[in-house]
Scaffold this motif. Structure first.
Motif, PDB file in Angstrom:
ATOM      1  N   THR A  83       0.842  -1.186   0.000  1.00 50.12           N
ATOM      2  CA  THR A  83       0.000   0.000   0.000  1.00 50.12           C
ATOM      3  C   THR A  83       0.884   1.245   0.000  1.00 50.12           C
ATOM      4  O   THR A  83       2.009   1.230   0.499  1.00 50.12           O
ATOM      5  CB  THR A  83      -0.928   0.061   1.234  1.00 50.12           C
ATOM      6  OG1 THR A  83      -0.137   0.031   2.422  1.00 50.12           O
ATOM      7  CG2 THR A  83      -1.928  -1.078   1.254  1.00 50.12           C
ATOM      8  N   ALA A  84       0.363   2.290  -0.570  1.00 50.78           N
ATOM      9  CA  ALA A  84       1.013   3.598  -0.532  1.00 50.78           C
ATOM     10  C   ALA A  84       0.117   4.517   0.279  1.00 50.78           C
ATOM     11  O   ALA A  84      -1.080   4.248   0.463  1.00 50.78           O
ATOM     12  CB  ALA A  84       1.204   4.142  -1.941  1.00 50.78           C
ATOM     13  N   TRP A  85       0.693   5.589   0.789  1.00 47.83           N
ATOM     14  CA  TRP A  85      -0.097   6.537   1.576  1.00 47.83           C
ATOM     15  C   TRP A  85       0.440   7.943   1.373  1.00 47.83           C
ATOM     16  O   TRP A  85       1.569   8.137   0.928  1.00 47.83           O
ATOM     17  CB  TRP A  85      -0.106   6.157   3.060  1.00 47.83           C
ATOM     18  CG  TRP A  85       1.252   5.964   3.665  1.00 47.83           C
ATOM     19  CD1 TRP A  85       1.936   4.786   3.794  1.00 47.83           C
ATOM     20  CD2 TRP A  85       2.111   6.975   4.189  1.00 47.83           C
ATOM     21  NE1 TRP A  85       3.157   5.015   4.375  1.00 47.83           N
ATOM     22  CE2 TRP A  85       3.289   6.347   4.635  1.00 47.83           C
ATOM     23  CE3 TRP A  85       1.997   8.356   4.334  1.00 47.83           C
ATOM     24  CZ2 TRP A  85       4.346   7.048   5.201  1.00 47.83           C
ATOM     25  CZ3 TRP A  85       3.047   9.058   4.901  1.00 47.83           C
ATOM     26  CH2 TRP A  85       4.203   8.404   5.335  1.00 47.83           C
ATOM     27  N   SER A  86      -0.400   8.898   1.690  1.00 51.99           N
ATOM     28  CA  SER A  86      -0.043  10.297   1.557  1.00 51.99           C
ATOM     29  C   SER A  86      -0.784  11.082   2.638  1.00 51.99           C
ATOM     30  O   SER A  86      -1.943  10.797   2.929  1.00 51.99           O
ATOM     31  CB  SER A  86      -0.451  10.807   0.172  1.00 51.99           C
ATOM     32  OG  SER A  86      -0.162  12.177   0.039  1.00 51.99           O
ATOM     33  N   VAL A  87      -0.094  12.052   3.229  1.00 53.59           N
ATOM     34  CA  VAL A  87      -0.697  12.938   4.229  1.00 53.59           C
ATOM     35  C   VAL A  87      -0.405  14.375   3.812  1.00 53.59           C
ATOM     36  O   VAL A  87       0.732  14.698   3.462  1.00 53.59           O
ATOM     37  CB  VAL A  87      -0.125  12.673   5.647  1.00 53.59           C
ATOM     38  CG1 VAL A  87      -0.645  13.700   6.643  1.00 53.59           C
ATOM     39  CG2 VAL A  87      -0.459  11.258   6.100  1.00 53.59           C
ATOM     40  N   VAL A  88      -1.427  15.220   3.851  1.00 58.80           N
ATOM     41  CA  VAL A  88      -1.285  16.633   3.510  1.00 58.80           C
ATOM     42  C   VAL A  88      -1.843  17.472   4.650  1.00 58.80           C
ATOM     43  O   VAL A  88      -2.970  17.252   5.111  1.00 58.80           O
ATOM     44  CB  VAL A  88      -2.028  16.980   2.200  1.00 58.80           C
ATOM     45  CG1 VAL A  88      -1.959  18.478   1.910  1.00 58.80           C
ATOM     46  CG2 VAL A  88      -1.467  16.179   1.039  1.00 58.80           C
ATOM     47  N   ALA A  89      -1.027  18.418   5.107  1.00 56.72           N
ATOM     48  CA  ALA A  89      -1.448  19.383   6.131  1.00 56.72           C
ATOM     49  C   ALA A  89      -1.539  20.752   5.461  1.00 56.72           C
ATOM     50  O   ALA A  89      -0.662  21.124   4.682  1.00 56.72           O
ATOM     51  CB  ALA A  89      -0.440  19.419   7.272  1.00 56.72           C
ATOM     52  N   ARG A  90      -2.593  21.482   5.775  1.00 51.14           N
ATOM     53  CA  ARG A  90      -2.749  22.832   5.236  1.00 51.14           C
ATOM     54  C   ARG A  90      -3.037  23.794   6.372  1.00 51.14           C
ATOM     55  O   ARG A  90      -3.756  23.468   7.318  1.00 51.14           O
ATOM     56  CB  ARG A  90      -3.881  22.872   4.209  1.00 51.14           C
ATOM     57  CG  ARG A  90      -3.583  22.051   2.976  1.00 51.14           C
ATOM     58  CD  ARG A  90      -4.673  22.135   1.916  1.00 51.14           C
ATOM     59  NE  ARG A  90      -6.028  21.990   2.402  1.00 51.14           N
ATOM     60  CZ  ARG A  90      -6.658  20.835   2.560  1.00 51.14           C
ATOM     61  NH1 ARG A  90      -6.039  19.701   2.314  1.00 51.14           N
ATOM     62  NH2 ARG A  90      -7.897  20.791   2.978  1.00 51.14           N
ATOM     63  N   GLY A  91      -2.470  24.978   6.266  1.00 52.07           N
ATOM     64  CA  GLY A  91      -2.679  25.996   7.290  1.00 52.07           C
ATOM     65  C   GLY A  91      -1.771  27.173   7.039  1.00 52.07           C
ATOM     66  O   GLY A  91      -1.334  27.405   5.914  1.00 52.07           O
ATOM     67  N   GLU A  92      -1.490  27.908   8.092  1.00 50.56           N
ATOM     68  CA  GLU A  92      -0.600  29.052   8.003  1.00 50.56           C
ATOM     69  C   GLU A  92       0.640  28.782   8.829  1.00 50.56           C
ATOM     70  O   GLU A  92       0.571  28.216   9.912  1.00 50.56           O
ATOM     71  CB  GLU A  92      -1.308  30.311   8.495  1.00 50.56           C
ATOM     72  CG  GLU A  92      -2.469  30.708   7.612  1.00 50.56           C
ATOM     73  CD  GLU A  92      -3.172  31.959   8.078  1.00 50.56           C
ATOM     74  OE1 GLU A  92      -2.728  32.581   9.064  1.00 50.56           O
ATOM     75  OE2 GLU A  92      -4.178  32.317   7.449  1.00 50.56           O
ATOM     76  N   ALA A  93       1.774  29.201   8.301  1.00 48.34           N
ATOM     77  CA  ALA A  93       3.041  29.029   9.007  1.00 48.34           C
ATOM     78  C   ALA A  93       3.342  30.294   9.795  1.00 48.34           C
ATOM     79  O   ALA A  93       2.966  31.396   9.401  1.00 48.34           O
ATOM     80  CB  ALA A  93       4.162  28.744   8.011  1.00 48.34           C
ATOM     81  N   GLU A  94       4.017  30.090  10.919  1.00 44.05           N
ATOM     82  CA  GLU A  94       4.418  31.245  11.726  1.00 44.05           C
ATOM     83  C   GLU A  94       5.842  31.036  12.220  1.00 44.05           C
ATOM     84  O   GLU A  94       6.284  29.911  12.419  1.00 44.05           O
ATOM     85  CB  GLU A  94       3.467  31.450  12.902  1.00 44.05           C
ATOM     86  CG  GLU A  94       3.516  30.317  13.910  1.00 44.05           C
ATOM     87  CD  GLU A  94       2.570  30.532  15.103  1.00 44.05           C
ATOM     88  OE1 GLU A  94       1.797  31.491  15.101  1.00 44.05           O
ATOM     89  OE2 GLU A  94       2.640  29.712  16.020  1.00 44.05           O
TER      90      GLU A  94
END
Length: 155
Positions: A83-94
């Motif tokens: 199996t393959a997997w992917s994780v994506v986080a979105r937001g603002e960096a500080e």
């Protein structure tokens, strides 16, 4: 089963996404720089349900703290489960400016891989965290590139 139907994607829970994030040390930060997308590899640690990396002054730092929003991505392959997997986080960096926060990150052994001064600490506290896992096609051993990780199950 109809062979033209793609296999199902299995959406990962937020907790599963955090576990996978914690299993990796390198990811990619995606930013808009000068009106176009840029992707930078970074090594990172997790601290208080956020992603933290260090960087030098320059394009990556400027883009990370001025681009709204930013994305962070990791992916992997499990040869045992195929199996393959992917994780994506979105937001603002500080930018992390408090020395106690920097010290806490240093205790997690966030040491830059690339030589040079990496004195800026950047935190991404995701507002959205998504992931998926999917079964990969079995490789055609005779026509699959030698570097393809799917070959490991046959070697």
């Amino acid at each position: 089963m109809n062979t033209t139907t793609p296999p199902p994607n299995f959406q990962l829970s937020i907790d599963q996404c955090w576990v996978l994030l914690d299993s990796e040390v390198v990811g990619r930060i995606a930013l808009i720089v000068d009106g176009h997308p840029e992707v930078f590899p970074v090594n990172f640690v997790l601290q208080r349900r956020s992603i933290v990396f260090r960087t030098a002054g320059g394009t990556k730092l400027w883009g990370a703290i001025t681009a709204k929003p930013v994305a962070f991505e990791i992916d992997g392959y499990d040869s045992h489960e195929q199996t393959a997997w992917s994780v994506v986080a979105r937001g603002e960096a500080e930018l992390i400016e408090d020395q106690a926060d920097k010290d806490a990150v240093d205790e997690l052994l966030l040491e830059p891989w690339q030589p040079g001064e990496k004195n800026y600490y950047v935190r991404l506290a995701p507002k959205a965290l998504t992931g998926r896992r999917f079964k990969v096609n079995n490789p055609d051993v005779w026509h699959t590139r030698l570097a393809d990780p799917r070959r490991a199950s046959f070697e």
